[in-house]
Write an enzyme that holds these catalytic residues in place. Sequence first.
Site, PDB file in Angstrom:
ATOM      1  N   GLU A   1       0.838  -1.200   0.000  1.00  0.00           N
ATOM      2  CA  GLU A   1       0.000   0.000   0.000  1.00  0.00           C
ATOM      3  C   GLU A   1       0.874   1.251   0.000  1.00  0.00           C
ATOM      4  OE1 GLU A   1      -2.305   0.235   3.571  1.00  0.00           O
ATOM      5  OE2 GLU A   1      -3.002   2.275   3.171  1.00  0.00           O
TER       6      GLU A   1
ATOM      7  N   ASP B   1      -1.133  -1.049   5.763  1.00  0.00           N
ATOM      8  CA  ASP B   1      -1.067  -0.488   7.103  1.00  0.00           C
ATOM      9  C   ASP B   1      -2.069  -1.197   7.999  1.00  0.00           C
ATOM     10  OD1 ASP B   1       0.776   1.305   6.252  1.00  0.00           O
ATOM     11  OD2 ASP B   1      -0.641   2.973   6.015  1.00  0.00           O
TER      12      ASP B   1
ATOM     13  N   ASP C   1      -4.406  -0.209   9.804  1.00  0.00           N
ATOM     14  CA  ASP C   1      -5.465   0.720  10.218  1.00  0.00           C
ATOM     15  C   ASP C   1      -6.710   0.489   9.358  1.00  0.00           C
ATOM     16  OD1 ASP C   1      -4.804   1.702   7.790  1.00  0.00           O
ATOM     17  OD2 ASP C   1      -4.079   3.646   8.492  1.00  0.00           O
TER      18      ASP C   1
ATOM     19  N   ASP D   1      -7.966   2.197   6.856  1.00  0.00           N
ATOM     20  CA  ASP D   1      -7.712   2.297   5.417  1.00  0.00           C
ATOM     21  C   ASP D   1      -7.046   1.034   4.897  1.00  0.00           C
ATOM     22  OD1 ASP D   1      -8.856   4.648   4.900  1.00  0.00           O
ATOM     23  OD2 ASP D   1      -7.000   5.849   4.950  1.00  0.00           O
TER      24      ASP D   1
END
Length: 646
Positions: A435, A509, A511, A513
């Site tokens: 990403e 990541d 998180d 997103d």
Amino acid sequence: MEETQGTEAAANHTYGAGDIKVLEGLEAVRKRPAMYIGSTDGRGLHHLVYEVVDNAVDEALAGYCTRIDVVITKTNAISVTDNGRGIPTDIHPTEGIGTVELVMTKLHAGGKFDNDSYKVSAGLHGVGVSCVNGLSSLLEVTVWRDHREFTQAFSKGIPLAAGEFKSGSSDKQGTRVLFQPDDTIFTETAYNFDTLSARLRELAFLNKGLTITLRDEREDDKFHEFHFPGGITAFIEYMDSHKKPLFDHPIHFEKETQGVPLEIAFRYNEGYAENLFSFVNNVNTVDGGTHVVGFKSALTRAINQKAKDLLGKNKKSDLELTGEDMREGLTAVISVKLREPQFEGQTKHKLGNGEVKGIVEAAAFDLLSTFLEENPAIARKVIDKVYNAAIAREAARKARQMARRKSVLEGGGLPGKLADCSSRIPAECELYLVEGDSAGGSAKQGRDRAFQAILPLKGKILNVEKARIDKIMANEEIATMAQAIGCGLGEDSFNLEKLRYHKIIIMTDADVDGSHIQTLLLTFFCRYMKELIENGVLYLAQPPLYKIKHGKNEQYAFNEAEKDRILAEISDKKGIYMQRYKGLGEMNPDQLATTTMNPENRVLRRISMEDVVLADQIFTMLMGEEVEPRRKFIEENAHLVRELDV
Ligand code: 1YM
């Protein structure tokens, strides 16, 4: 006073060739368990349950059982109880031992008292409950029959004593099998509630009217009850509960021809994916087979016939409709029951019986044409949808042709963004889908270029659930991925043999997103490169959440529990420095390499298709058109998704 079964028979019984055979049989099962139940990992462990439940389902198919209760006990033992006739408790006339003992110790000793009962379920490996017995440190059978209660216990398949009748009388009826899997055989011993629940739900859909429950005694309140009077119609509604249907009630057919009961239910939705699930004797034939070929061919013929009828009149086009067009946005379940199924293919998930194709095709064509004739409004909607699919397919073909031409002009080969590895041996090569460009940069510096390739992805990729194939093929991120992976794209051009990396690792990541991107990628792979998942090629990287520094000692924690454990283990609480990684970008290349990329230390999670139905539902819900179920799902699972900032 408890009465021991067949005291006389037992006394008269001398150990002979038959008993030696039994012991040899179970010995073979214990020596080579994988040959009998597929594997000794979690899969094999769960298989034991299915094998026992199968016997109870057989009893339901025979018309004597309406309820099956499954319990996971605190020690990860399993108890399965049904309310059928109960396994016969008499002494077997020719073998001279109790029938329960016979069923539990002799390989394939099912259906000894063959009347006309319909014995079909016979599982995937169909090895019988004696294998479960051989692989259990303890197994106890309880039978309620003829107003009496009978029990017999075994260890590693060997009877601990003769069966016993309890004194007093009971009006209960049925069979209970309680077993503790042998932890010297299985590499995994903890049962997964969701795995068992998904399979039991499926069985309840496939056997309408049967009630199946699952209770988890390891955790309070975990209890599921499945009962679907609508059978596979309810299955379709369940799978499509978050999709927009093209018409209200799924179409449902049931017919028995030449002794083969066939049940089909299907409905179209406004999406584009084909979801065809097929079952033979309650076993999910994920690789299809003759029954699926028969159904597809009947569907194609029936719809083509009707389309000629409808479209012919206003000459819309001379576009030819293909089978693929007719299955766009189709959710279907086909279930057949066969006395002697032949399963083929590498994983034995494909039906081979040749005669079944014709039987299914003839029956399904008949039923379908009649249905389309009698329901013109639905027929119209279906034909319109199929026609639109054909137009889109043409557009996709042109887009592909253009793309091919373009890549020829540009010299073809690999995408510019790919930092490829030097090895050309796919079995040792890994592709990291990373990403963002900055994490991509770190990954490039931290990787072992001999076998690790990096492809940075720009932001969010296209949501394939909401797009048509022509748009998907034209999407740059997707085209780049497909080029790097090497297998091509689309049902007709996908070729697993051209796979350039045997590990494809999604690294995002930790998180919200990041998990969104994961879901988008998984949706893409699930829809358009399913074979990669089925072959265990796809993984999720697990970057650490925390770095905990104490003096010279550095440790990484991959989840909250691990962080708490590490912190608790540090006795001298002074001088603890803890960093929470919000993204991959916060790690330097070295840290990223050690924690997330180096095969020695990294934790990868392999993505499996084990539960296609559930995955599909979650995908659709998270990615599909409807906002409300998505909001609800996120709300209900908010405790899982910490620090949600949507
Ligand atoms: C929790 C598991 O095994 N139930 C069960 C098994 C049998 C019967 C009923 C049964 C079958 C028949 C006649 C028959 C079995 N019996 C045999 C055998 N539940 C579970 N419920 N009477 C009862 O098939 O004719 C094998 S399985 F061989 F003894 F008949």
